[in-house]
Design a protein around this motif. Sequence first.
Motif: not given
Length: 554
Positions: A6, A36, A135, A139, A150
């Motif tokens: 993650t 996460e 994810t 983020n 990301t």
Amino acid sequence: MFDLITLGEILLRFSTEKNQSFLNASSMDLFVGGAELNVASIISQMSGKSACISELPSNAIGEMARRKVLEMKVDDEYILSDSHKDARLGLYYFESANSPRKPEVIYDRCNSSFRKLDIDKLPQDIWYNTRCFHTSGINLALGKDVREFTVECIKRFKKAGATISFDVNFRGNLWTGEEARKSIEKILPYVDIFFCSEDTARYTFNKTGNGEEIARSFALEYDLDYICQAKRTVHSARSHSFGSMIYDCKNDEFYKGMPYQNIDVLDRIGSGDAFVGGALYGLICENSMEKAVKYGNASAAIKSTIAGDISQFTRDEVCDLIASHEEGDHILVEVPKNTYAWVTLDEALGESLVYITGKIDYIVPLGEKKLPISPRAFEGKNHNIRVRYATDFEINAYQNLALNVNDQHENVNSFPHASANVETRGESVFAARNAIDGLTANSAHGIWPFSSWGINRDPKAVFHLDFGRKVKIDKLVIYLRADFPHDSWWNKLTVKFSDETTMDLNLEKTDQGQEFSIEEKTIEWLELCDLKKVEDDSPFPALTQLKVYGKNLC
């Protein structure tokens, strides 16, 4: 190889003590978490292998967080260290609240070490070292640098052959729904497993329709494998129900598990992440959509009862809860045929004097079928089940002959028994049996104690009450559902009796029981039919309770 890697920020959470606000708090509880990381911890505790990409400050606070990661059996190989003098861990503050106050979250995560992540500092074999990468939208909401990091991770893991999992996890105090939509739509072409609730889909993606329609609309737009929808019903700050649905996009199949009803919530934070972790374990580690729903729901339910962000339980605990939540338990009652007996199948249901013509096979209700009965029923480890023969005095007494707290659709040997040619949407809270359960609460509609018989707007609806033997009756009492103005009401109906006679009744708009004396008659069944609704704006008349007074004849 890991089952799951993650990407997400590891945070410190400061929570006010129970019933305290930020303004009067003198101390706070401290927890390590992060969406996460919470997901990764579920995988590892379910016997999978997980790791987390993040960055922590190289100080005592960062070391404390890292030790918590390892305590949860999550590998810290890809958690980088920030040795700058201004290195810091992101914080957030949580204030719990009881209705009518709402919980509050305050973030303090700007300039944290996580925001300094450099993709070149990750070992290059990472992209080939996991079956699945997960994810979330959090983020993407943390600014340009984290968003670009990301997206690049998603692309590299995808290119290396990993399954990509993404949870929208919308946070209104980080960005707007429109901002979320624009960013998430750019990465959805890379996503295989998509977590997005109905409410989030409507708010963020402007979706319409029910859960299945929303799932199919995403599948038409993007090449997704699975779409996972969690559904939480908040009855109060301390009582939630949790269920979910997973859609197999390639085979156009849905799987819905039985929701966990009336969870006694200690701490809801992290329960959504627990669902994601449980669902991913089922999909990635056991390749089963059915198990994904079961693991997800059970993990979320257990997490709701645990303080802190991170779930702490074993796979055995999850499996034990699932086993106790599975349908299949029956209670069998066997007495000589044509017997009067007092039957108590659970203290919370009460008892009924019933006429038994054969073996009673009572299916213990779970999930949606349990909604019209007390949430205390069939809970815990100890159950008091009683059956005793009725005395002659009890059998011959003048009484309500239309009472059976244990009536079910499947019932064919226990009387009285209620049935109907239509029940609203087939939902248990609108089943005919609700009208003979003894409950007269009628100021609302839906789950216990406000269940009723609903007719699904069908003017040809008929309610049938079978006594299973001859009875002599002389009075009816009718309780209409009275959730006005949501409800409408019937001002006329006809009662049809088994002796081929009928009786027309005029009803009033009231929440009280309406009594009707009738000429004493011997019957075996009766029906309510020709239901005439008044002319008003509501299409929802319903019957809360029918009482029929008289005596048994055999």
